[in-house]
Design an enzyme around this catalytic site. Structure first.
Site, PDB file in Angstrom:
ATOM      1  CG  ASN A   1      14.563  -4.958 -17.947  1.00  0.00           C
ATOM      2  OD1 ASN A   1      13.731  -4.801 -17.065  1.00  0.00           O
ATOM      3  ND2 ASN A   1      14.973  -3.956 -18.724  1.00  0.00           N
TER       4      ASN A   1
ATOM      5  CG  ASP B   1      22.265  -0.811 -20.778  1.00  0.00           C
ATOM      6  OD1 ASP B   1      21.876   0.336 -20.465  1.00  0.00           O
ATOM      7  OD2 ASP B   1      22.618  -1.663 -19.939  1.00  0.00           O
TER       8      ASP B   1
ATOM      9  CE  LYS C   1       6.842 -15.744 -36.342  1.00  0.00           C
ATOM     10  NZ  LYS C   1       6.019 -16.943 -36.417  1.00  0.00           N
TER      11      LYS C   1
ATOM     12  CG  PHE D   1      16.880   2.932  -8.760  1.00  0.00           C
ATOM     13  CD1 PHE D   1      16.197   4.133  -8.795  1.00  0.00           C
ATOM     14  CD2 PHE D   1      16.562   2.008  -7.761  1.00  0.00           C
ATOM     15  CE1 PHE D   1      15.204   4.429  -7.860  1.00  0.00           C
ATOM     16  CE2 PHE D   1      15.567   2.287  -6.824  1.00  0.00           C
ATOM     17  CZ  PHE D   1      14.894   3.496  -6.874  1.00  0.00           C
TER      18      PHE D   1
ATOM     19  CE  LYS E   1      25.813   1.120 -13.266  1.00  0.00           C
ATOM     20  NZ  LYS E   1      24.880   0.018 -13.043  1.00  0.00           N
TER      21      LYS E   1
ATOM     22  CE  LYS F   1      24.530   5.426 -15.945  1.00  0.00           C
ATOM     23  NZ  LYS F   1      23.456   4.695 -16.589  1.00  0.00           N
TER      24      LYS F   1
END
Ligand code: CTP
Length: 386
Positions: free
Chosen positions: A196, A265, A275, A309, A323, A327
């Site tokens: 990301n 995730d 490959k 975060f 969250k 969590k």
């Protein structure tokens, strides 16, 4: 004239307990008699590089070493220009070039001079050289290209000097803080991966803030291309699983964990060892969930303070508080990543901090400055530091 204010500044600084020695340019002596400064500071005033008052030392080198801080007040466009270009042609500029101590510049000049591109360029250069500027009505040291060109009030400069020499508060001394930062990378095959846009900047800023507040910091980070901070233990990892293991091995001894990393995730269920070749048909990529590190830490929590975060593009408050519960975190720092100039990759961030029955929106600011404010708020709110 600003130079009169400098007499008041010397008086205020001495009253505040500073030992002040004054250097003047020849032009300054045309406005104020050096005797005024001598009386206020109770020390000789230096005006001439070649007028050695003590034959054992060279005055400008001696002064440059003696001072803990050098303030140029009022600083004209001329002295700023000279220093920006390394010119040393009088007592003041020679000493400024010879010092390794902090230098603060309090400019005072005509507003048009102050806005002249040459002056702006010189201030910018000096700022990059580590010199700090005291701007009128800024209230704190800022790089300040804008300003009225008026010398800041002596009381305000004195307050800044006093704050600068105040022993630093170290509320996290003796505490162990784990910070995770950056993205994780999940391999598809030897040449491809899922990841990301996280740059690691916010996490690194959090780690640096914890270090500066006195903590023993362990920084666990995924692949990043920004400089790694010093003064902390650094563990580099690649995947979510490696990040989880690294954090878990430090978790029992930790007092605070800050999960700033953008953890993948999902990961490819069957990463290929060779490959993957293209075929004429569409390819699907089978994914499986990674461990939710924060949630796992939340489930195992004994005494640790957990800070997560939440990167959201919409319904920020709802998702962030969700969250927090799900969590078992103590705080969630939520940032809206829908705005391209904030959050991922940028220097600035705009966040809201959510705790149990607590919510505070922070104004948009530099990530490093924000990290310090977030820590201070978290510590006060959680009772770790008053
Ligand atoms: N997090 C984690 N492990 C994961 C995913 C997320 O520890 N596998 C942590 C992040 O480091 C962050 C917090 O959980 O502190 C929230 O991350 P975020 O990506 O905003 O949320 P997700 O839990 O992934 O939920 P969603 O993708 O549905 O928004």
């Amino acid at each position: 004239m600003a130079v009169y204010k400098a007499v008041a500044l010397v008086s205020k600084l001495t009253q505040a307990g500073a030992v002040v020695k004054v250097m003047m340019t020849e032009s300054a002596t045309k406005f104020v008699n050096p005797l005024s400064f001598q009386v206020m500071s109770k020390h000789d005033v230096y005006t001439d590089t070649f007028d050695e008052k003590d034959s054992n030392v060279i005055a400008h080198i001696d002064l440059a070493d003696w001072a803990d801080l050098i303030i140029v007040a009022p600083a004209t466009a001329n002295v700023i220009g000279k220093l920006a270009n390394g010119i040393a042609d009088n007592m003041v500029t020679t000493t400024l070039l010879a010092t390794t101590k902090p230098v603060w510049i309090a400019p005072a000049m005509n507003v048009h001079m102050y806005e002249h591109p040459a002056v702006i360029r010189n201030i910018d250069r000096l700022y990059k050289d580590g010199i700090r500027f005291i701007e009128p009505s800024a209230g704190f040291l800022a790089c300040g290209y804008v300003g009225k060109g008026r010398l800041e009030e002596p009381e305000k400069i004195t307050a800044l000097v006093a704050a600068f020499f105040q022993p630093k508060k170290l509320p996290l001394k003796g505490k162990k803080v784990i910070v995770s930062a950056g993205p994780t990378l999940e391999r598809i095959d030897p040449v491809r991966y899922l990841s990301n846009f996280s740059s690691g900047k916010m996490g690194f800023a959090m780690a640096e803030a914890a270090r500066d507040l006195g903590a023993d910091v362990v920084l666990v980070h995924g692949p990043v291309s920004i400089p790694i901070p010093n003064g902390m233990r650094v563990i580099s990892v690649e995947s979510a699983e490696q990040m989880y293991e690294a954090i878990l091995s430090e978790y029992d001894k930790a007092d605070i964990v800050v999960k700033a990393a953008a953890v993948a995730d999902y990961r490819p269920k069957h990463p290929a060892t060779q490959k993957i070749k293209k075929t004429s048909t569409d390819q699907g990529l089978e994914l499986e969930r990674t461990t939710d590190i924060l949630a796992s830490l939340g489930a195992k929590k004994t005494h640790q303070l957990l800070v997560g975060f939440a990167a959201e593009t919409n319904d920020v408050a709802t998702y962030a508080t969700g969250k927090l519960e799900k969590k078992n975190a103590d705080f969630i720092i939520a940032n809206d990543v829908s705005k391209t100039d904030r959050g991922f990759g940028s220097e600035q961030n705009t966040v809201t901090l959510y705790g149990r029955d607590f919510e505070r929106a922070f104004p948009s600011m530099d990530k490093k400055q924000l990290a310090v404010q977030l820590f201070e708020t978290i510590l006060t709110q959680s009772g770790v530091a008053e």
